[in-house]
Design an enzyme around this catalytic site. Structure first.
Site, PDB file in Angstrom:
ATOM      1  CB  CYS A  41       2.176   5.648   1.628  1.00 62.75           C
ATOM      2  SG  CYS A  41       2.313   4.833   0.140  1.00 62.75           S
ATOM      3  CB  CYS A 101       4.535  -2.444  -0.853  1.00 62.25           C
ATOM      4  SG  CYS A 101       3.691  -1.936   0.246  1.00 62.25           S
TER       5      CYS A 101
END
Ligand code: PYC
Length: 332
Positions: free
Chosen positions: A90, A253
């Site tokens: 992530c 992201c």
């Protein structure tokens, strides 16, 4: 009975939450973070559910535990927890975790300004800048990223036929560019992203399988990335990444930006050395760059970097009491 008490440093990376859990780490089996991630999912997923879902979290909630390094030379390891599960990697989570951990004195880098971190998807290198005690910028040299499937197509109820590519940047993304049945993100509302993403993801997952060439535990299209024209000065492109059951990433992201750069590289639209400024649904930016190329088995891949910032916003002591009917969260 109280099942656990968790101290957390709450932060956000370019708008998306990062809950760094600083106590209550379960002891995990395995010799690397990929094995430890699977062990966490099997034996301790209730901790993720309790800390991520409502009423202690919300649809976008995302967090991490820091663990000791697994490989020689690394400074630490990260286990990611999120409403959608335990991600292999992530990007916004790493930026938030590094910022919160350095500012709170929870990480002692071997080399100032640089960290090597073991994550389930491999190892990432982080460079950070500080002003006094504040971390002002974090850049991640991410895991090898590649275009997995080109010109895939599915039928999406309410939209019709949608064409997309699947690319890996630490997670597998269905990436949708403007086309006759999708006018571009700038013409869509958040409600449309939330309505059509689960339909596209389900159809894509049923029609296409993708497995990481070196780690078969990383499998399947988990995220959908809709693309379009940016609104903010300096951005090259905009995206909205859908994850979990009802989340749109408020940051650009990190793994999604890596996947997008891998797709654009494979399609001849980015070259090694090119930068790529990606904008989120709220206009926040990550600066990406195609750093190098590499091989993942027989697959050509890029090494992308992504850079952004995070802020610590609070300290939390969370109780999980199994007498509470919502101890392990709920989704609406
Ligand atoms: O920044 O990589 C990322 C990410 C994945 C899901 C939400 N954010």
């Amino acid at each position: 009975m109280i099942k656990g008490t968790y101290f957390c440093v709450d932060a956000h990376t370019c708008g998306n939450p990062v809950r760094l859990v600083t106590s209550g780490h379960p002891e995990l089996r395995g010799s690397n973070m990929s094995e430890k991630r699977l062990d966490f999912i099997e034996r301790f997923d209730w901790i993720r559910q309790a800390l991520m879902f409502e009423p202690r979290g919300h649809a976008m909630m995302s967090g991490a535990f820091l663990y000791p390094p697994c490989s020689e030379g690394s400074d630490a390891s990260i286990l990611f927890i999120e409403t959608s599960g335990c991600l292999p990697m992530c990007g916004h989570g790493t930026i938030g975790t590094v910022t919160a951990a350095l500012e709170q004195g929870l990480l002692q880098p071997k080399v100032p300004g640089r960290l090597l971190l073991d994550v389930p998807a491999g190892q990432v290198e982080v460079r950070y800048q500080q002003q006094g005690n504040k971390v002002t910028r974090v850049q991640i040299r991410n895991v090898a990223s590649y275009l997995a499937i080109q010109d895939a197509e599915v039928e999406v109820s309410g939209l019709g036929r949608i064409r997309f590519d699947v690319a890996y940047g630490g997670n597998f993304y269905a990436i949708v560019e403007p086309q006759p049945n999708f006018p571009g993100l700038e013409h869509w509302s958040a409600a449309e992203v939330l309505r059509f993403s689960p339909l596209l993801r389900a159809a894509a997952a049923a029609a296409y399988d993708c497995v990481h060439p070196l780690d078969p535990s990383i499998r399947g299209i988990s995220h959908v990335q809709w693309t379009g024209r940016p609104k903010t000065a300096g951005s090259d492109a905009a995206n909205a990444v859908f994850y979990g059951e009802g989340a749109i990433d408020r940051s650009p992201c990190g793994t999604g930006t890596s996947a997008r750069m891998a797709q654009l590289y494979a399609r001849g639209k980015l070259a090694v050395g090119d930068s790529f400024v990606h904008e989120s649904i709220i206009g926040s930016q990550f600066v990406g760059k195609v750093e190098a190329t590499t091989m993942l088995g027989s697959t050509e891949a890029i090494i992308p970097s992504i850079a952004g910032w995070a802020r610590v916003i609070g300290f939390n002591q969370i109780l999980v009491d199994d007498a509470d009917p919502y101890a392990f969260g709920f989704e609406v």
